[in-house]
Design an enzyme around this catalytic site. Structure first.
Site, PDB file in Angstrom:
ATOM      1  N   HIS A  22       0.828  -1.199   0.000  1.00 33.26           N
ATOM      2  CA  HIS A  22       0.000   0.000   0.000  1.00 33.26           C
ATOM      3  C   HIS A  22       0.863   1.250   0.000  1.00 33.26           C
ATOM      4  O   HIS A  22       2.106   1.162  -0.041  1.00 33.26           O
ATOM      5  CB  HIS A  22      -1.019  -0.038   1.146  1.00 33.26           C
ATOM      6  CG  HIS A  22      -0.426  -0.084   2.530  1.00 33.26           C
ATOM      7  ND1 HIS A  22       0.468   0.847   2.986  1.00 33.26           N
ATOM      8  CD2 HIS A  22      -0.613  -0.959   3.549  1.00 33.26           C
ATOM      9  CE1 HIS A  22       0.798   0.571   4.239  1.00 33.26           C
ATOM     10  NE2 HIS A  22       0.169  -0.532   4.602  1.00 33.26           N
ATOM     11  N   HIS A  25       4.020   1.380   2.389  1.00 35.75           N
ATOM     12  CA  HIS A  25       5.177   0.603   1.928  1.00 35.75           C
ATOM     13  C   HIS A  25       5.785   1.261   0.693  1.00 35.75           C
ATOM     14  O   HIS A  25       7.002   1.310   0.531  1.00 35.75           O
ATOM     15  CB  HIS A  25       4.776  -0.825   1.548  1.00 35.75           C
ATOM     16  CG  HIS A  25       3.938  -1.537   2.559  1.00 35.75           C
ATOM     17  ND1 HIS A  25       2.693  -2.040   2.282  1.00 35.75           N
ATOM     18  CD2 HIS A  25       4.171  -1.821   3.866  1.00 35.75           C
ATOM     19  CE1 HIS A  25       2.203  -2.621   3.353  1.00 35.75           C
ATOM     20  NE2 HIS A  25       3.066  -2.495   4.336  1.00 35.75           N
ATOM     21  N   CYS A 130      -4.172 -15.017  25.667  1.00 36.30           N
ATOM     22  CA  CYS A 130      -5.498 -15.411  25.180  1.00 36.30           C
ATOM     23  C   CYS A 130      -5.363 -16.727  24.427  1.00 36.30           C
ATOM     24  O   CYS A 130      -4.596 -16.814  23.460  1.00 36.30           O
ATOM     25  CB  CYS A 130      -6.073 -14.337  24.257  1.00 36.30           C
ATOM     26  SG  CYS A 130      -7.563 -14.913  23.402  1.00 36.30           S
ATOM     27  N   CYS A 133      -6.602 -16.520  20.702  1.00 34.94           N
ATOM     28  CA  CYS A 133      -5.648 -15.909  19.762  1.00 34.94           C
ATOM     29  C   CYS A 133      -4.305 -16.615  19.798  1.00 34.94           C
ATOM     30  O   CYS A 133      -3.454 -16.382  18.950  1.00 34.94           O
ATOM     31  CB  CYS A 133      -5.398 -14.442  20.101  1.00 34.94           C
ATOM     32  SG  CYS A 133      -6.851 -13.433  20.160  1.00 34.94           S
ATOM     33  N   CYS A 147      -9.607  -9.949  26.298  1.00 34.78           N
ATOM     34  CA  CYS A 147      -9.028  -9.960  24.956  1.00 34.78           C
ATOM     35  C   CYS A 147      -9.905  -9.095  24.053  1.00 34.78           C
ATOM     36  O   CYS A 147     -11.117  -9.302  23.992  1.00 34.78           O
ATOM     37  CB  CYS A 147      -8.993 -11.392  24.429  1.00 34.78           C
ATOM     38  SG  CYS A 147      -8.794 -11.454  22.649  1.00 34.78           S
ATOM     39  N   HIS A 150     -11.708 -11.559  21.407  1.00 34.36           N
ATOM     40  CA  HIS A 150     -12.675 -12.571  21.846  1.00 34.36           C
ATOM     41  C   HIS A 150     -13.564 -12.117  22.993  1.00 34.36           C
ATOM     42  O   HIS A 150     -14.499 -12.816  23.355  1.00 34.36           O
ATOM     43  CB  HIS A 150     -11.926 -13.840  22.264  1.00 34.36           C
ATOM     44  CG  HIS A 150     -11.247 -14.533  21.128  1.00 34.36           C
ATOM     45  ND1 HIS A 150      -9.947 -14.265  20.749  1.00 34.36           N
ATOM     46  CD2 HIS A 150     -11.703 -15.462  20.257  1.00 34.36           C
ATOM     47  CE1 HIS A 150      -9.626 -15.013  19.716  1.00 34.36           C
ATOM     48  NE2 HIS A 150     -10.674 -15.736  19.387  1.00 34.36           N
ATOM     49  N   LYS A 299      -6.267   9.595  11.122  1.00 26.28           N
ATOM     50  CA  LYS A 299      -5.269   8.577  11.460  1.00 26.28           C
ATOM     51  C   LYS A 299      -5.645   7.319  10.697  1.00 26.28           C
ATOM     52  O   LYS A 299      -6.825   7.024  10.512  1.00 26.28           O
ATOM     53  CB  LYS A 299      -5.319   8.297  12.963  1.00 26.28           C
ATOM     54  CG  LYS A 299      -4.278   9.078  13.718  1.00 26.28           C
ATOM     55  CD  LYS A 299      -3.922   8.392  15.034  1.00 26.28           C
ATOM     56  CE  LYS A 299      -2.488   7.990  15.166  1.00 26.28           C
ATOM     57  NZ  LYS A 299      -1.474   8.914  14.831  1.00 26.28           N
ATOM     58  N   LYS A 302      -7.055   0.448  11.216  1.00 26.41           N
ATOM     59  CA  LYS A 302      -6.431  -0.860  11.061  1.00 26.41           C
ATOM     60  C   LYS A 302      -6.610  -1.378   9.648  1.00 26.41           C
ATOM     61  O   LYS A 302      -5.758  -2.061   9.112  1.00 26.41           O
ATOM     62  CB  LYS A 302      -7.061  -1.843  12.049  1.00 26.41           C
ATOM     63  CG  LYS A 302      -6.250  -1.975  13.310  1.00 26.41           C
ATOM     64  CD  LYS A 302      -6.687  -3.221  14.032  1.00 26.41           C
ATOM     65  CE  LYS A 302      -5.972  -3.355  15.355  1.00 26.41           C
ATOM     66  NZ  LYS A 302      -6.667  -4.278  16.223  1.00 26.41           N
TER      67      LYS A 302
HETATM   68  N1  MSP Z   1       8.213  -6.531   9.113  1.00 25.55           N
HETATM   69  C1  MSP Z   1       8.389  -5.339   9.868  1.00 25.55           C
HETATM   70  C2  MSP Z   1       9.693  -4.682   9.527  1.00 25.55           C
HETATM   71  C3  MSP Z   1      10.904  -5.514   9.729  1.00 25.55           C
HETATM   72  S1  MSP Z   1      12.341  -4.711   9.218  1.00 25.55           S
HETATM   73  C4  MSP Z   1      13.561  -5.637   9.795  1.00 25.55           C
HETATM   74  C5  MSP Z   1       7.247  -4.368   9.568  1.00 25.55           C
HETATM   75  N2  MSP Z   1       6.605  -4.560   8.430  1.00 25.55           N
HETATM   76  S2  MSP Z   1       5.396  -3.654   7.884  1.00 25.55           S
HETATM   77  O1  MSP Z   1       4.889  -4.331   6.724  1.00 25.55           O
HETATM   78  O2  MSP Z   1       4.474  -3.355   8.919  1.00 25.55           O
HETATM   79  O3  MSP Z   1       6.061  -2.350   7.380  1.00 25.55           O
HETATM   80  C6  MSP Z   1       6.236  -1.231   8.191  1.00 25.55           C
HETATM   81  C7  MSP Z   1       6.790  -0.154   7.328  1.00 25.55           C
HETATM   82  O4  MSP Z   1       5.892   0.107   6.229  1.00 25.55           O
HETATM   83  C8  MSP Z   1       6.950   1.195   7.973  1.00 25.55           C
HETATM   84  O5  MSP Z   1       8.119   1.311   8.742  1.00 25.55           O
HETATM   85  C9  MSP Z   1       7.001   2.064   6.737  1.00 25.55           C
HETATM   86  O6  MSP Z   1       8.200   1.871   6.078  1.00 25.55           O
HETATM   87  C10 MSP Z   1       5.886   1.473   5.921  1.00 25.55           C
HETATM   88  N3  MSP Z   1       4.577   2.041   6.291  1.00 25.55           N
HETATM   89  C11 MSP Z   1       3.450   1.331   6.574  1.00 25.55           C
HETATM   90  N4  MSP Z   1       2.422   2.198   6.769  1.00 25.55           N
HETATM   91  C12 MSP Z   1       2.848   3.461   6.625  1.00 25.55           C
HETATM   92  C13 MSP Z   1       2.225   4.735   6.589  1.00 25.55           C
HETATM   93  N5  MSP Z   1       0.936   4.921   6.812  1.00 25.55           N
HETATM   94  N6  MSP Z   1       2.995   5.814   6.283  1.00 25.55           N
HETATM   95  C14 MSP Z   1       4.318   5.688   5.980  1.00 25.55           C
HETATM   96  N7  MSP Z   1       4.921   4.503   5.990  1.00 25.55           N
HETATM   97  C15 MSP Z   1       4.285   3.389   6.476  1.00 25.55           C
HETATM   98  O7  MSP Z   1       7.034  -3.481  10.358  1.00 25.55           O
END
Ligand code: MSP
Length: 642
Positions: A22, A25, A130, A133, A147, A150, A299, A302
């Protein structure tokens, strides 16, 4: 590696495979790609790593919910990330997956080293747990002692686990961060970590008993445990280089810089340096931390659906426009808001108006020069000082900004320059000069200035607008490999034939218009179906890959120890199948027997709670309600749904 080149190793976080790629990332990956391209342009020896994080609770649970094995889920979603990066034109050097043997091997070697050095010990961990979970909760996650998922009371469970003696690195870590003020940058995150380190640092639990979670890397010295996912994941930065001793590791590791968002600063700024220190490896050069994208000022919830839709806008407006927008809009380190309106605003103002118009005006003039004017051009006195000085200023700011990941500042400086050249055209009025034979030398000098400005832009824009920069270079006949050292005006008096380049970034008149027949604008509006997300549309051939059939439920029973799952035997006419369906909270088994439901018949089989499921029952659901799909006339089982 080029002789004397600086070495540069850049990493993104490895993304969890329980999510779809997304905007969040994509931002991190685009930032890293822009930086890697900039350093390659500078002639550096660049290694750029990205990949996926595939072990742990989260993945195991997501796989179970999707009716797949963890490995199947990881394979599918890791490929989805790779595909997203291909579509975005990300030029990574390597793509690591934590389920690859090359990773497992290095994780186990490091664990063994730490074990042999006495950095790990077996200890007790207690916390609210839990059983539904199958995991511990932190105090913060618990809602009224229950939890959150649940709504059941949590049990206090004590469990033996292996711990890493992280606490003993606290003083060293504070000293390291204080000694290197830009180790963690921007400063706000450095301060946050130093603030956190004012309280005593705890040891880190680095294992999970296999009896509770089997989806992980076994500890080499006790295979009744698997490695805690963060301990496994962070090591990817080392394992992708082959680990200590490998030539690639020796070359790149001393120059490593990480990029992450603010959500994962703690593991990167506390666990990771301590782990490296304990293993006898040098700490990274910089941890570059950016903020979070919000959508419409809210914000991020989830559900990441709208972040996925935000990324899909790259298909509507093009990779370059999308990339430009995110790099320009977010002040690296701070949060920023994403909206389609803001993207279109920047596309129209900065790309169509400022840059697109400049390129179009300049190439129109240059391409209409008569061939016999070329010698005069070559002997002109070089570009006008005013523009040349502006390019030098822009270049200085870009270099300084890029050394600290300040993309928005680099782009701001380049747009200052673009504005300057547009004003230069307005004030020199080359169209008028061309008509006055007595002012030809002046006209030629303006032409030289414009050609040189475009040549400069065609190189310096490469990291930020890769496709547009290539088009600009080609339009001005610059077929050389772009190099940062050539991004300087007044050095190069080669003059090539210029081709007119208009419509580099067409203006977007209005977003979400559905009735236009003009193809160019149609792709930018909502397609005629009224579907909100053009990238989510499927073709008939996409759809025909899914084999849907009517199935008659012959037997249905609850799956022991599961709240959600039912085991069904269904008839597809010519064959019977076992299916596991997550509908137990909505249907009593007896209600289903005799029903003709709709199933996906060509799904990869998956094991759920030990039962192999051969297909999936379709159901509609909303806010806690669920209904299985049936056909509204009697059809024999096996009938195909087309
Ligand atoms: N797997 C772990 C990271 C391990 S690194 C050794 C993780 N993965 S994650 O899929 O949750 O990716 C988190 C990262 O995705 C954030 O640090 C950022 O790089 C990016 N982002 C996810 N959501 C984001 C936003 N809403 N805004 C900006 N970047 C964000 O954590």
């Amino acid at each position: 590696m080029t002789d004397g080149a600086r070495v540069f190793y850049l990493t993104t976080p490895i993304y969890y495979v329980n999510d779809r790629p997304h905007l969040g990332h994509a931002y991190t990956t685009i930032v890293a790609d822009a930086m890697a391209r900039y350093r390659r342009l500078a002639g550096d020896d660049v290694w750029f790593l990205t990949g996926t994080d595939e072990h742990g609770d989260k993945i195991a649970q997501a796989a179970a919910a999707a009716g797949m094995t963890p490995q199947q889920l990881a394979d599918r979603n890791s490929a989805a990330f790779r595909d997203a990066w291909r579509q975005l034109g990300i030029q990574y050097s390597d793509y690591i997956r934590t389920t690859e043997p090359r990773h497992t091997k290095v994780v186990q070697a490091i664990l063994q080293t730490l074990w042999d050095k006495g950095e790990l010990y077996l200890g007790k961990y207690g916390g609210p747990y839990c059983f539904g979970c199958e995991r511990f909760y932190t105090e913060k996650e618990i809602v009224e002692g229950k939890c959150p998922d649940h709504q059941t009371p949590l049990a206090w469970i004590e469990e033996e686990n292996y711990f890493f003696k992280m606490s003993k690195y606290q003083a060293w870590l504070i000293e390291t961060i204080e000694r290197q003020p830009d180790l963690i940058r921007p400063e706000r995150y450095r301060n946050e970590i130093l603030g956190f380190l004012r309280d005593p640092l705890q040891d880190l639990s680095i294992s999970r008993p296999k009896s509770r979670l089997s989806w992980g890397i076994p500890l080499p010295f006790d295979d009744t445990y698997v490695t805690y996912v963060w301990f496994d994941a962070l090591i990817n930065y080392v394992s992708a280089l082959g680990g200590p001793g490998d030539a690639r590791f020796e070359t790149y590791w001393p120059h490593v810089q990480h990029v992450t968002a603010k959500d994962i600063v703690k593991p990167h700024a506390i666990y990771w340096p301590s782990m490296l220190k304990a293993a006898g490896l040098p700490v990274y050069r910089h941890l570059n931390v950016h903020g979070y994208w919000t959508l419409g000022g809210r914000k991020i919830s989830k559900s990441v659906g709208n972040l996925v839709e935000a990324l899909a806008l790259k298909d509507t407006y093009g990779n370059d426009a999308f990339r430009y927008f995110v790099l320009r809009e977010m002040v690296f380190g701070l949060d920023a808001d994403f909206s389609e309106e803001a993207l279109v605003g920047r596309l129209n103002a900065d790309l169509a108006n400022d840059l697109g118009n400049l390129v179009s005006r300049a190439t129109t003039l240059l391409s209409s020069l008569a061939p016999d004017e070329q010698p005069a051009l070559a002997s002109a006195a070089g570009p006008h000082q005013r523009v040349r000085a502006a390019s030098g200023e822009a270049r200085k700011i870009v270099d300084a900004a890029m050394s600290e990941f300040a993309f928005q500042r680099a782009l701001g400086a380049l747009w200052e320059f673009i504005g300057e050249v547009n004003r230069y055209i307005d004030t020199t009025q080359p169209w008028a000069l061309a008509k006055d034979p007595t002012r030809k030398p002046e006209f030629h000098r303006v032409m030289v200035t414009l050609a040189d400005s475009l040549r400069f832009l065609g190189i310096i824009l490469t990291p930020f607008l890769p496709d547009a920069a290539t088009k600009i270079r080609h339009a001005v006949g610059d077929v050389r490999e772009p190099r940062l050292e050539n991004a300087q005006m007044g050095r190069d008096d080669r003059l090539s034939r210029v081709e007119r380049l208009s419509g580099l970034f067409p203006r977007v008149e209005a977003i979400k218009q559905s009735d236009s027949t003009d193809a160019a604008t149609r792709t930018r509006g909502t397609p005629p179906t009224g579907h909100a997300d053009p990238a989510a549309l499927v073709t008939v051939s996409d759809f025909s890959r899914v084999e849907l059939r009517v199935a008659e439920v012959l037997t249905a029973e609850a799956v022991p120890k599961s709240r959600k799952l039912l085991r069904l035997t269904v008839s597809l006419g010519s064959e019977q199948r076992t299916l596991v369906a997550g509908i137990a909270e909505h249907y009593a088994p007896a209600e289903l027997v005799g029903k003709k439901v709709v199933v996906v018949a060509n799904l990869v089989p998956a094991k759920l709670m030990g039962i192999e499921s051969h297909g999936m029952v379709l159901a509609a659901s909303t806010e806690g309600k669920l209904a299985v799909l049936t056909v509204d006339r009697d059809l024999p089982p096996g009938a195909k749904i087309t």
